[in-house]
Write an enzyme that holds these catalytic residues in place. Structure first.
Site, PDB file in Angstrom:
ATOM      1  CE  LYS A   1      28.968 -49.124  52.026  1.00 39.15           C
ATOM      2  NZ  LYS A   1      27.658 -48.789  51.422  1.00 39.15           N
TER       3      LYS A   1
HETATM    4  N1  GLU Z   1      25.270 -51.457  50.555  1.00 37.12           N
HETATM    5  C1  GLU Z   1      23.948 -50.935  50.321  1.00 37.12           C
HETATM    6  C2  GLU Z   1      23.976 -49.425  50.234  1.00 37.12           C
HETATM    7  O1  GLU Z   1      24.993 -48.850  49.981  1.00 37.12           O
HETATM    8  C3  GLU Z   1      22.932 -51.468  51.302  1.00 37.12           C
HETATM    9  C4  GLU Z   1      23.213 -51.170  52.730  1.00 37.12           C
HETATM   10  C5  GLU Z   1      22.278 -51.883  53.685  1.00 37.12           C
HETATM   11  O2  GLU Z   1      21.364 -52.563  53.251  1.00 37.12           O
HETATM   12  O3  GLU Z   1      22.484 -51.727  54.875  1.00 37.12           O
HETATM   13  O4  GLU Z   1      22.970 -48.779  50.349  1.00 37.12           O
END
Ligand code: GLU
Length: 416
Positions: free
Chosen positions: A104
């Site tokens: 993240k």
């Molecule tokens: N931000 C989204 C999540 O928390 C998508 C993450 C992604 O597609 O890599 O799942």
């Protein structure tokens, strides 16, 4: 402590470790992130001043594949929050059985206060600062809170310019014109819909007559509200950062979406029938399904006993704290955990990544069919395990996800 997402994430590991009798060494290992980078992002502002922002990228686990997870822009972002979000991505990818790990990123900024040029510069500088940590087979960012396809396009371009060739597979959630996937934008909402449909089937509830409350009206909240509205459900309340609006007979979601797409706030929507409500009032409304689709820590020990719904469908990551989770469980409320419920986004991100690498693009029909297949398979496994062991859906989801990671660690062994 209850509200530090990293503490919450570690507590969840303890709960599942007890349930599955996990090796204590692996338990401690899983509470650590593999790597975390803090970067300084100086930006030349339109007024000639220089403002300094702080950014992060964290990889929690790459034991099952490259890191995967969004980037959020928010003035409240902290390293601990990003660590927790990276941990949740590990579980989410594992639960869906995607060959990806958990990562993240975040930048501590309120993007609404930046001009478009400043936002682009911030994104490009942040990308340059984390460039050695990302890549199609290292770690693949995606949109999250307050980031979108345009921001992904800037990340892709910055990375590509540095490499001297186009590398579409470095991010997902890009515009379709430059290697994005059809169906990525509504994917999280679609996944929520499939999971809710499956849950209602198990509980012998009809979807149509359900009353729904949605917290958040962005990509996730807006899409699921729209899908359920079109299904015929009564969407009693929705909210954005300006607050919530409520109408017991059901809001006209199509009109509200048109309104917010023009950059306007829900609170300014002119319809005399609609009542303005606070965030806390919204969460404690009596309804069938409550969908927190904004940020973490929304249902806590302070309001959990006032929640009056049958199902909580977690559109956001970490909206229910550990203490609140227990309170909801004791009240007989079914909580469909984030790592299952909102997995549709990363699932279609995975499809986008595969399409970019193969340079062969799928039709929307295939995307939705395969998304449904993957998410329902995970739902089935979680639901069955929770019945078999008489544990919550969250614990069941965690047992499945953590077992796969633990097995991968065992098979790979500890280097050197
Ligand atoms: N931000 C989204 C999540 O928390 C998508 C993450 C992604 O597609 O890599 O799942």
């Amino acid at each position: 402590m209850e509200l530090n997402p990293f503490e919450v994430a570690k507590k969840q590991i303890d709960i599942v470790a007890e349930e599955m009798g996990l090796d204590p060494n692996v338990r401690e290992y899983l509470k650590r992130v593999e790597r975390a980078l803090i970067v300084t992002i100086p930006i030349l502002m339109d007024d000639g001043s220089i403002q300094i922002f702080e950014g992060y990228r964290v990889q929690h686990s790459t034991v099952r594949g490259p890191g995967k997870g969004g980037i959020r822009y928010s003035p409240e972002v902290t390293l601990d929050e990003v660590k927790a979000l990276a941990i949740w991505m590990t579980w989410k990818c594992s639960l869906l059985n995607l060959p990806l790990g958990g990562a993240k990123g975040g930048v501590c900024v309120d993007p609404r206060k930046l001009s478009n040029r400043e936002l682009e510069h911030l994104t490009r500088r942040y990308t340059s600062e984390i460039i050695n940590m990302i890549g199609p087979d290292i770690d693949i960012p995606a949109p999250d809170v307050n980031t979108n396809a345009q921001i992904m396009a800037w990340i892709m371009d910055t990375y590509s310019m540095n490499k001297g060739r186009s590398v579409p597979g470095v991010v997902t959630g890009k515009p379709i014109e430059i290697g994005g996937s059809v169906g990525r934008e509504p994917a999280t909402g679609m996944g929520l819909y499939y999971v809710l449909e499956a849950m209602c089937e198990r509980l012998k509830l009809d979807l149509k007559p359900l009353s729904i409350v949605v917290q958040g009206f962005g990509n996730v909240g807006g899409t699921i509200a729209d899908l359920l509205y079109k299904e015929g459900c009564k969407i009693m309340a929705v909210s954005d950062i300006s607050g919530g609006i409520y109408y017991s007979e059901g809001l006209e979601i199509d009109k509200l979406l048109e309104w917010t797409k023009q950059g306007k706030y829900l609170k300014d929507y002119e319809d005399k029938k609609y009542k303005l409500i606070t965030n806390d009032e919204l969460l404690t409304l009596e309804c069938d399904v409550l969908i927190p689709a904004a940020l973490e820590n929304q249902i806590t020990q302070n309001n959990a006993d006032k929640i009056k719904c049958k199902i909580v469908l977690e559109g956001a990551n970490g909206p229910v704290t550990t203490i609140a989770d227990k309170i909801l469980l004791d009240k007989g409320i079914k909580v469909i955990p984030d790592i299952l419920a909102n997995g549709g986004g990363v699932c279609v991100s995975y499809f986008e990544y595969v399409q970019d690498i193969r340079a062969y693009f799928w039709e929307l029909e295939r995307i939705n069919k395969e998304l449904k297949k993957i998410i329902l398979k995970a739902f089935e496994a979680v639901y069955t395990l929770s019945k078999e062991r008489n544990i919550s859906l969250r614990t069941a989801a965690y047992v499945i996800a953590v077992s796969r990671i633990a097995k991968a660690i065992e098979l790979r062994g500890i280097f050197p």
